[in-house]
Motif scaffolding. Sequence first.
Motif, PDB file in Angstrom:
ATOM      1  N   ARG A 108       0.727  -1.039  -0.116  1.00  0.00           N
ATOM      2  CA  ARG A 108       0.158  -0.041  -0.005  1.00  0.00           C
ATOM      3  C   ARG A 108       0.911   1.081   0.016  1.00  0.00           C
ATOM      4  N   LEU A 109       1.824   1.285   0.700  1.00  0.00           N
ATOM      5  CA  LEU A 109       2.824   2.346   0.572  1.00  0.00           C
ATOM      6  C   LEU A 109       3.716   2.559  -0.408  1.00  0.00           C
ATOM      7  N   VAL A 110       3.844   1.506  -1.310  1.00  0.00           N
ATOM      8  CA  VAL A 110       4.479   1.431  -2.718  1.00  0.00           C
ATOM      9  C   VAL A 110       3.522   2.092  -3.656  1.00  0.00           C
ATOM     10  N   GLN A 111       2.254   1.671  -3.372  1.00  0.00           N
ATOM     11  CA  GLN A 111       1.000   2.168  -4.198  1.00  0.00           C
ATOM     12  C   GLN A 111       0.743   3.665  -4.160  1.00  0.00           C
ATOM     13  N   ALA A 112       1.037   4.071  -2.944  1.00  0.00           N
ATOM     14  CA  ALA A 112       0.675   5.600  -2.255  1.00  0.00           C
ATOM     15  C   ALA A 112       2.082   6.334  -2.988  1.00  0.00           C
ATOM     16  N   GLY A 113       3.075   5.573  -3.189  1.00  0.00           N
ATOM     17  CA  GLY A 113       4.238   6.407  -3.694  1.00  0.00           C
ATOM     18  C   GLY A 113       5.205   6.922  -2.472  1.00  0.00           C
ATOM     19  N   LEU A 114       5.125   6.282  -1.340  1.00  0.00           N
ATOM     20  CA  LEU A 114       5.690   6.773  -0.102  1.00  0.00           C
ATOM     21  C   LEU A 114       7.093   6.133  -0.081  1.00  0.00           C
ATOM     22  N   ILE A 115       6.899   4.663  -0.411  1.00  0.00           N
ATOM     23  CA  ILE A 115       8.259   3.797  -0.510  1.00  0.00           C
ATOM     24  C   ILE A 115       8.398   3.227  -1.841  1.00  0.00           C
ATOM     25  N   GLU A 116       9.704   2.669  -2.343  1.00  0.00           N
ATOM     26  CA  GLU A 116       9.825   1.982  -3.316  1.00  0.00           C
ATOM     27  C   GLU A 116      10.492   0.623  -2.944  1.00  0.00           C
ATOM     28  N   ARG A 117      10.309  -0.179  -3.674  1.00  0.00           N
ATOM     29  CA  ARG A 117      10.908  -1.609  -3.617  1.00  0.00           C
ATOM     30  C   ARG A 117      12.144  -1.772  -4.519  1.00  0.00           C
ATOM     31  N   GLY A 118      13.235  -1.971  -4.026  1.00  0.00           N
ATOM     32  CA  GLY A 118      14.424  -2.269  -4.782  1.00  0.00           C
ATOM     33  C   GLY A 118      15.141  -3.590  -4.498  1.00  0.00           C
ATOM     34  N   GLU A 119      16.075  -3.924  -5.216  1.00  0.00           N
ATOM     35  CA  GLU A 119      16.811  -5.295  -4.864  1.00  0.00           C
ATOM     36  C   GLU A 119      17.887  -4.868  -3.875  1.00  0.00           C
ATOM     37  N   ASP A 120      18.031  -5.651  -3.201  1.00  0.00           N
ATOM     38  CA  ASP A 120      19.005  -5.879  -2.039  1.00  0.00           C
ATOM     39  C   ASP A 120      20.372  -5.989  -2.955  1.00  0.00           C
ATOM     40  N   PRO A 121      21.282  -5.186  -2.801  1.00  0.00           N
ATOM     41  CA  PRO A 121      22.699  -5.569  -3.401  1.00  0.00           C
ATOM     42  C   PRO A 121      23.442  -6.575  -2.869  1.00  0.00           C
ATOM     43  N   GLN A 122      23.507  -7.253  -1.803  1.00  0.00           N
ATOM     44  CA  GLN A 122      24.010  -8.282  -1.217  1.00  0.00           C
ATOM     45  C   GLN A 122      23.249  -9.345  -1.543  1.00  0.00           C
ATOM     46  N   ASP A 123      22.138  -9.277  -1.553  1.00  0.00           N
ATOM     47  CA  ASP A 123      21.251 -10.545  -2.134  1.00  0.00           C
ATOM     48  C   ASP A 123      19.951 -10.240  -2.886  1.00  0.00           C
ATOM     49  N   ARG A 124      20.282 -10.626  -4.339  1.00  0.00           N
ATOM     50  CA  ARG A 124      19.259 -10.065  -5.179  1.00  0.00           C
ATOM     51  C   ARG A 124      17.911 -10.940  -4.918  1.00  0.00           C
ATOM     52  N   LEU A 179      12.374   4.908   1.408  1.00  0.00           N
ATOM     53  CA  LEU A 179      11.453   6.002   1.407  1.00  0.00           C
ATOM     54  C   LEU A 179      11.735   6.538  -0.164  1.00  0.00           C
ATOM     55  N   THR A 180      10.652   7.109  -0.571  1.00  0.00           N
ATOM     56  CA  THR A 180      10.774   8.147  -1.772  1.00  0.00           C
ATOM     57  C   THR A 180      10.822   9.552  -1.178  1.00  0.00           C
ATOM     58  N   ALA A 181      10.994  10.457  -2.013  1.00  0.00           N
ATOM     59  CA  ALA A 181      11.013  11.697  -1.590  1.00  0.00           C
ATOM     60  C   ALA A 181       9.544  12.185  -0.829  1.00  0.00           C
ATOM     61  N   LYS A 182       8.481  11.602  -1.542  1.00  0.00           N
ATOM     62  CA  LYS A 182       7.378  11.957  -0.906  1.00  0.00           C
ATOM     63  C   LYS A 182       7.155  11.386   0.532  1.00  0.00           C
ATOM     64  N   GLY A 183       7.691  10.326   0.875  1.00  0.00           N
ATOM     65  CA  GLY A 183       7.515   9.464   2.045  1.00  0.00           C
ATOM     66  C   GLY A 183       8.572  10.269   3.110  1.00  0.00           C
ATOM     67  N   THR A 184       9.542  10.623   2.598  1.00  0.00           N
ATOM     68  CA  THR A 184      10.538  11.335   3.492  1.00  0.00           C
ATOM     69  C   THR A 184      10.005  12.718   3.849  1.00  0.00           C
ATOM     70  N   LYS A 185       9.222  13.397   3.002  1.00  0.00           N
ATOM     71  CA  LYS A 185       8.326  14.578   3.184  1.00  0.00           C
ATOM     72  C   LYS A 185       7.250  14.379   4.190  1.00  0.00           C
ATOM     73  N   LEU A 186       6.542  13.057   4.284  1.00  0.00           N
ATOM     74  CA  LEU A 186       5.581  13.029   5.251  1.00  0.00           C
ATOM     75  C   LEU A 186       6.109  12.804   6.633  1.00  0.00           C
ATOM     76  N   VAL A 187       7.091  12.045   6.684  1.00  0.00           N
ATOM     77  CA  VAL A 187       7.821  11.713   8.017  1.00  0.00           C
ATOM     78  C   VAL A 187       8.336  12.937   8.429  1.00  0.00           C
ATOM     79  N   GLU A 188       8.825  13.801   7.638  1.00  0.00           N
ATOM     80  CA  GLU A 188       9.359  15.011   8.254  1.00  0.00           C
ATOM     81  C   GLU A 188       8.147  16.148   8.550  1.00  0.00           C
ATOM     82  N   GLN A 189       7.314  15.953   8.189  1.00  0.00           N
ATOM     83  CA  GLN A 189       5.833  16.655   8.358  1.00  0.00           C
ATOM     84  C   GLN A 189       5.394  16.201   9.619  1.00  0.00           C
ATOM     85  N   VAL A 190       5.300  14.851  10.039  1.00  0.00           N
ATOM     86  CA  VAL A 190       4.898  14.525  11.226  1.00  0.00           C
ATOM     87  C   VAL A 190       5.804  14.830  12.377  1.00  0.00           C
ATOM     88  N   MET A 191       7.202  14.799  12.206  1.00  0.00           N
ATOM     89  CA  MET A 191       8.103  14.932  13.152  1.00  0.00           C
ATOM     90  C   MET A 191       8.314  16.576  13.322  1.00  0.00           C
TER      91      MET A 191
END
Length: 171
Positions: free
Chosen positions: A87-103, A110-122
């Motif tokens: 749901r967070l991915v669909q909302a554009g708040l986080i992205e899912r990527g590969e782990d470079p150590q274990d693909r 966090l996306t920029a939008k997710g970072t902004k939301l956390v910063e807003q709350v804090m």
Amino acid sequence: MAHSENAEHSAAPRTVSLGGSEVDSVVRAANVLLRVAAQSVAEVEDVVTTPQLRVLVLIANRGPQNPGAVAVELGVHPSNATRTCDRLVQAGLIERGEDPQDRRLSKLVLTAKGTKLVEQVMSHRREAIAAVLEHLPEQARKSLAEAMNAFVNASGETETEDGRFALALHR
């Protein structure tokens, strides 16, 4: 607090009355802080649920996480954590990527939008606390800060990463 530390604290004779004014004062202050946290959560509840906010704060504090670590932190079954993250991915708040150590593993960031939301709350939480502190004389603010630091140190606790209650990010 670790279980053995907790046992040590409870084994010692109590010198502070549970119904005493010291405890009452701290409980009243804690209620104010909890109200500040609750108001900041309510401010974004049209965007994220409380568990989703916890995930965002977790990632903001610890950096990229895999879904299994999110499940452990939330205390839920991995499938529940995956749905929350989806749901967070669909909302554009986080992205899912590969782990470079274990693909085979995915990393949640966090996306920029997710970072902004956390910063807003804090930011809301810090502003609300600052607004209360402004009503105190400077010496009372200094004394309060010293007392709060002593309280934290006496508890043996570290800062919380639980997005419901965290009042600041600690990276």
